[in-house]
Design an enzyme around this catalytic site. Structure first.
Site, PDB file in Angstrom:
ATOM      1  N   TYR A 236      -4.649  -0.143  -6.373  1.00 54.37           N
ATOM      2  CA  TYR A 236      -4.626  -0.907  -7.627  1.00 54.37           C
ATOM      3  C   TYR A 236      -4.386  -2.386  -7.320  1.00 54.37           C
ATOM      4  O   TYR A 236      -5.046  -3.266  -7.874  1.00 54.37           O
ATOM      5  CB  TYR A 236      -3.488  -0.356  -8.485  1.00 54.37           C
ATOM      6  CG  TYR A 236      -3.195  -1.072  -9.786  1.00 54.37           C
ATOM      7  CD1 TYR A 236      -3.703  -0.589 -10.992  1.00 54.37           C
ATOM      8  CD2 TYR A 236      -2.366  -2.196  -9.822  1.00 54.37           C
ATOM      9  CE1 TYR A 236      -3.404  -1.220 -12.194  1.00 54.37           C
ATOM     10  CE2 TYR A 236      -2.068  -2.831 -11.014  1.00 54.37           C
ATOM     11  CZ  TYR A 236      -2.594  -2.342 -12.201  1.00 54.37           C
ATOM     12  OH  TYR A 236      -2.296  -2.974 -13.378  1.00 54.37           O
TER      13      TYR A 236
ATOM     14  N   ARG B  38      -0.944   2.861  -6.007  1.00 50.30           N
ATOM     15  CA  ARG B  38      -0.350   1.601  -6.449  1.00 50.30           C
ATOM     16  C   ARG B  38       1.018   1.447  -5.798  1.00 50.30           C
ATOM     17  O   ARG B  38       1.668   2.456  -5.458  1.00 50.30           O
ATOM     18  CB  ARG B  38      -0.211   1.667  -7.984  1.00 50.30           C
ATOM     19  CG  ARG B  38       0.225   0.392  -8.641  1.00 50.30           C
ATOM     20  CD  ARG B  38       0.366   0.607 -10.152  1.00 50.30           C
ATOM     21  NE  ARG B  38       0.622  -0.651 -10.839  1.00 50.30           N
ATOM     22  CZ  ARG B  38       0.940  -0.756 -12.120  1.00 50.30           C
ATOM     23  NH1 ARG B  38       1.045   0.330 -12.874  1.00 50.30           N
ATOM     24  NH2 ARG B  38       1.161  -1.931 -12.670  1.00 50.30           N
TER      25      ARG B  38
ATOM     26  N   HIS C 278      -4.506  14.463 -11.873  1.00 53.71           N
ATOM     27  CA  HIS C 278      -3.264  14.026 -11.212  1.00 53.71           C
ATOM     28  C   HIS C 278      -2.829  15.052 -10.155  1.00 53.71           C
ATOM     29  O   HIS C 278      -1.796  14.878  -9.514  1.00 53.71           O
ATOM     30  CB  HIS C 278      -2.137  13.892 -12.238  1.00 53.71           C
ATOM     31  CG  HIS C 278      -2.233  12.693 -13.129  1.00 53.71           C
ATOM     32  ND1 HIS C 278      -2.677  11.458 -12.698  1.00 53.71           N
ATOM     33  CD2 HIS C 278      -1.893  12.519 -14.436  1.00 53.71           C
ATOM     34  CE1 HIS C 278      -2.623  10.585 -13.708  1.00 53.71           C
ATOM     35  NE2 HIS C 278      -2.155  11.203 -14.762  1.00 53.71           N
TER      36      HIS C 278
ATOM     37  N   ARG D  27       0.549  -1.702 -20.944  1.00 53.91           N
ATOM     38  CA  ARG D  27       1.844  -2.370 -21.073  1.00 53.91           C
ATOM     39  C   ARG D  27       1.740  -3.797 -20.538  1.00 53.91           C
ATOM     40  O   ARG D  27       1.586  -4.736 -21.287  1.00 53.91           O
ATOM     41  CB  ARG D  27       2.932  -1.547 -20.355  1.00 53.91           C
ATOM     42  CG  ARG D  27       4.373  -1.964 -20.667  1.00 53.91           C
ATOM     43  CD  ARG D  27       5.356  -1.142 -19.838  1.00 53.91           C
ATOM     44  NE  ARG D  27       5.161  -1.369 -18.412  1.00 53.91           N
ATOM     45  CZ  ARG D  27       5.772  -2.326 -17.699  1.00 53.91           C
ATOM     46  NH1 ARG D  27       6.620  -3.148 -18.273  1.00 53.91           N
ATOM     47  NH2 ARG D  27       5.521  -2.465 -16.397  1.00 53.91           N
TER      48      ARG D  27
ATOM     49  N   GLY E 107       0.068  -4.398 -17.079  1.00 57.33           N
ATOM     50  CA  GLY E 107      -1.171  -4.416 -16.302  1.00 57.33           C
ATOM     51  C   GLY E 107      -1.164  -5.453 -15.184  1.00 57.33           C
ATOM     52  O   GLY E 107      -2.193  -6.041 -14.873  1.00 57.33           O
TER      53      GLY E 107
END
Ligand code: PAP
Length: 344
Positions: free
Chosen positions: A246, A180, A158, A310, A312
């Protein structure tokens, strides 16, 4: 410090893991002790999971955690990258777990080709165990799954591009960055933080998460600076840094898996294409499949496996943000990404 690739993954004896746990705790304590005096010199902000965040090299980090400014400092001082390494970089909640699963499945597909259910690592374990973060691997004695000695080492991180250890920057190794939609990152981080937050602090309100996110104060944020740090270099070095979204991956996962495999140097053969090897990886790494595999157990202390699965989906932000909040984030994003080809 040098992290070497381990051999065949084995779910070996309990004793090994107890030793490993003890080793990790000792190593973490040593690293925290070595760098923690820097804490007093760093700007501070309210934390999401931990009480505070600390700014180091322009980004907000936790302290005394596996993901912390102390870990980044230790990696910067000691980590040795290899030119054949492959790194997956993300801001938290941008699809890290999914990307880890896909890349692990692509690179190791021949190794597990003949394994029947349920011996493939992704069918019995969290993708985070299959492909480790450099930030967590630094504490380990024996690295987790990783690969055989003939494969590249696979790591996720990260850490923002500008804070990566010098040896990664100099090694010329390949790196995939996944970003994302900021609004979905905010919502995902909000739910994740509320699952992991110290109960004594009470639940975080969405308004507070929004306020912190908007001013850049999320773990490893600001969001926009993190994305830009990788986007800039991906334009300069497109053969070394692949920049993905994403949101696009959700729309056309098959083509993204093919693109990833080519970029990583593991293109699918014609025979594999005919056999549906790509579709098999897409299915194995699907949200539904990984959620099912990970519905029980803990990744490590206090982090349940299911915390990484969760909804997605793309666009869950519409269920959380008011139109005013949405407009504010649009405005910030337009300003920060002005002139860049980063659209959601
Ligand atoms: P991390 O950075 O802490 O590892 P990360 O995996 O990036 O977390 O983010 C989790 C998000 O990815 C979750 O999004 P949500 O909160 O909006 O639902 C999670 O559901 C989503 N996710 C996990 N696995 C998959 C998958 N296989 N396909 C699509 N999305 C996924």
């Amino acid at each position: 410090m040098s992290i070497s690739a381990s051999n065949v993954p084995s779910l070996s004896s309990v004793t090994k893991y107890i030793d490993e746990d003890e080793h990790e705790k000792t190593k973490m304590a040593l690293i925290f002790d070595k760098y923690n005096h820097r804490l007093a010199t760093l700007p501070k902000e309210r934390g999401w999971i931990t009480e505070n965040l600390y700014m180091y090299q322009g980004f907000w980090h936790q302290s005394k955690r596996r993901m912390s400014f102390e870990t980044v400092m230790a990696l910067q001082d000691t980590f040795n990258a290899c030119p054949t390494d492959i790194y997956l970089a993300t801001l938290p909640k941008s699809g890290t777990t999914w990307l880890k699963a896909i890349v692990f499945a692509i690179v190791n597909r021949n190794r597990y080709k003949n394994d029947s259910f349920p011996t493939h690592p992704l069918l019995i374990s969290n993708p985070h165990n299959c492909l480790p973060f450099v930030e967590t691997e630094i504490f380990r004695n024996t690295p987790t799954y990783v690969n055989d000695p003939h494969s590249p080492r696979l790591f996720a991180t990260h850490i923002p591009y500008t804070s990566l250890p010098r040896s990664i920057l100099d090694s010329g190794c390949r790196l995939v960055y996944l970003c994302r939609n900021p609004k979905d990152v905010l919502v995902s981080m909000f739910h994740f933080a509320n699952k992991l937050r110290d109960k004594s602090r009470g639940p975080m309100r969405f308004e507070e998460a929004f306020e912190l996110f908007s001013k850049g104060a999320m773990p490893i944020g600001p969001y926009w600076d993190h994305v830009k740090s990788y986007h800039n270099v991906s334009l300069k070095h497109p053969t070394k840094i692949l920049f993905l979204k994403y949101d696009d991956m959700k729309v056309d996962t098959v083509n993204h898996v093919k693109r990833l495999s080519t970029f990583l140097g593991y293109p699918f053969t014609e025979a594999e294409n005919d056999d549906g090897a790509v579709q098999e990886i897409v299915r194995m790494c699907s949200f539904e499949n990984l959620r099912e595999v990970n519905k029980h157990g803990d990744l490590r202390e206090g982090i349940p496996n299911d915390a990484f699965f969760r909804e997605g989906t793309v666009g869950d932000w519409t269920n959380h943000l008011t139109s005013e909040m949405s407009e504010i984030l649009d405005q910030i994003t337009n300003e920060k990404f002005h002139g860049l080809d980063i659209l959601f």
